[in-house]
Design an enzyme around this catalytic site. Structure first.
Site, PDB file in Angstrom:
ATOM      1  N   HIS A   1      12.688 -24.803  48.004  1.00 37.05           N
ATOM      2  CA  HIS A   1      13.527 -25.624  48.497  1.00 37.05           C
ATOM      3  C   HIS A   1      13.119 -27.169  48.402  1.00 37.05           C
ATOM      4  O   HIS A   1      14.083 -27.725  48.045  1.00 37.05           O
ATOM      5  CB  HIS A   1      13.817 -25.374  50.043  1.00 37.05           C
ATOM      6  CG  HIS A   1      14.617 -26.199  50.918  1.00 37.05           C
ATOM      7  ND1 HIS A   1      15.849 -26.368  50.684  1.00 37.05           N
ATOM      8  CD2 HIS A   1      14.377 -27.092  51.766  1.00 37.05           C
ATOM      9  CE1 HIS A   1      16.572 -27.398  51.375  1.00 37.05           C
ATOM     10  NE2 HIS A   1      15.413 -27.858  52.096  1.00 37.05           N
TER      11      HIS A   1
ATOM     12  N   ARG B   1      16.003 -37.032  44.104  1.00 35.30           N
ATOM     13  CA  ARG B   1      15.224 -38.039  43.533  1.00 35.30           C
ATOM     14  C   ARG B   1      15.027 -37.759  42.045  1.00 35.30           C
ATOM     15  O   ARG B   1      16.267 -37.837  41.384  1.00 35.30           O
ATOM     16  CB  ARG B   1      13.970 -37.919  44.185  1.00 35.30           C
ATOM     17  CG  ARG B   1      14.109 -38.554  45.669  1.00 35.30           C
ATOM     18  CD  ARG B   1      12.751 -38.461  46.506  1.00 35.30           C
ATOM     19  NE  ARG B   1      12.209 -37.210  46.616  1.00 35.30           N
ATOM     20  CZ  ARG B   1      12.485 -36.261  47.738  1.00 35.30           C
ATOM     21  NH1 ARG B   1      13.030 -36.896  48.755  1.00 35.30           N
ATOM     22  NH2 ARG B   1      11.847 -35.235  47.918  1.00 35.30           N
TER      23      ARG B   1
END
Ligand code: MN
Length: 409
Positions: free
Chosen positions: A129, A138
């Site tokens: 996850h 990101r």
């Protein structure tokens, strides 16, 4: 195990399970235990004197919550479990004699939140996850932040909005920054999501300044439940810098009404994944600290059939509960009976095992197909999310019941 209710060893609520809850019986909240399609009303059992042989003050069951019983300690949790297992196997037991007043139909019962939750912490302990979210939000090449493999990352959540299964959840309003916009807008979240999690309940308190060594941590855990950490992804994306989740998370979390004890989970212990690089000494542990718990998520549109959209397993967790609790208290932070600590979203390696719609639709890039021909990226008004958890080794089954919640507009 032969019992006079003829409950199969492969029933979710087999005699090997005996999870705790609180049932509402004619307006009276009563601590109880599930067995098959029945509930044993412990308040009633206490009142009529059939618990007199137990080594603790059984009037704790004349409270509307489980906390006073949990506070009596681990040896008494075990004593009650042994007592109930024996009583269910003996037709001469007082429980059998008084079954008409002590047993309730579980299938039609109204269940309540079984504990007072003083504090709630949410971890972030699934490497799959954390990696998936890191890739989407990101840098795909450096998805995990530098601290992730050294610290069981977590945040303090909100206990007041944890609700029992079956409670409708209102779609949250909040601030979001739409794509390409320069100013935020206010309105209903367009990206309401679930997070498939398990949570543990603290069963033994500590004093401010004390720490819990990793080797003792399991003595402080009463049991576990299935936990849906509802999330508003568009609000989360805008608000989470720099202090982390806030209104995107605290509008609701939904738990199953049943708490499965660690004793019932003992046969399902398994090894955790290898931690590389080695963790600091206060987080190092011996033995099997993870548990093989199957997890499933259904999405059910209004007036339509369910689709199972995720199948995962608690054993995928990178950080185990003992490490989480050791880390939580290493600075002297105290914990109390009834505190709830959730695992973080539990994703597996393959795409069908992702524990959130954010991952299943890969940030909105893919459709999640449903059996009725519809598709979803995130949750629409009228959709119900059902989470199930169960252990099954072929010889016996231990289920957690369901965490069910419908998003309403
Ligand atoms: Mn979460």
């Amino acid at each position: 195990m032969q019992n006079w209710l003829n409950v199969s060893d492969l029933h979710d609520f087999s005699i090997h399970n005996l999870p705790f809850g609180v049932v509402n019986r004619d307006g009276l909240s009563s601590p109880c235990i599930a067995i098959g399609d029945h509930i044993i009303d412990l308040r009633r059992a206490s009142e009529i004197g059939i618990l007199d042989s137990l080594p603790f003050d059984h009037t704790v069951f004349q409270n509307p919550l489980l906390n006073p019983f949990i506070e009596t300690g681990k040896s008494n949790w075990r004593a009650l479990r042994n007592f109930v297992q024996e009583a269910l196997c003996d037709t001469k037991s007082a429980l059998h004699q008084h079954k008409d007043v002590c047993l309730v139909n579980r299938l039609t019962a109204t269940m309540e939140l079984p504990i007072h939750i003083g504090d709630y912490t949410d971890f972030y302990s699934s490497i799959e996850h954390a990696t998936n979210v890191g890739k989407m939000f990101r840098d795909p090449a450096n998805a995990l932040l530098p601290n992730w493999k050294h610290i069981p990352v977590g945040y303090h959540g909100r206990a007041s909005s944890i609700v029992v299964s079956g409670t409708d959840i209102k779609r949250p309003n909040g601030q979001t920054l739409p794509p390409e916009a320069t100013q935020p807008i206010f309105g209903p979240s367009k990206r309401v999501d679930f997070e498939l999690e398990m949570a543990f309940v603290v069963g033994k308190p500590t004093t401010l300044g004390d720490t819990i060594p990793v080797a003792d941590a399991e003595d402080h855990i009463f049991g576990m439940t299935v936990f849906n950490d509802w999330s508003a992804r568009d609000m989360q994306k805008w608000e989470y810098v720099p202090l982390g989740p806030f209104l995107a998370k605290n509008f609701a979390s939904t738990v199953s009404p049943w708490i499965v004890t660690m004793e019932a989970l003992e046969p399902f212990r398994c090894a955790s994944v290898k931690q590389e690089p080695a963790v600091l000494p206060y987080l190092q542990y011996d033995g099997d600290k993870n548990f093989d718990i199957n997890l499933e998520v259904d999405l059910t549109p209004e007036s339509s059939a369910a689709t199972t959209i995720s199948k995962s397993n608690f054993k995928y967790m990178y950080w185990n509960m003992a490490q989480q609790l050791a880390h939580h208290t290493v600075n002297g932070c105290n914990v109390n009976v009834g505190d709830m600590m959730a695992s973080g979203t539990i994703s597996g390696k393959d795409e069908n095992s992702y524990g959130s719609m954010l991952e299943l639709c890969w940030g909105g890039k893919k459709d999640i197909p449903l059996n009725n021909g519809d598709t979803r990226k995130f949750i629409l008004d009228g959709d119900t999310i059902t989470m199930r958890a169960f252990c099954d080794d072929g010889k016996r089954r231990v289920g957690f019941g369901e965490s069910v919640g419908k998003i309403i507009g």
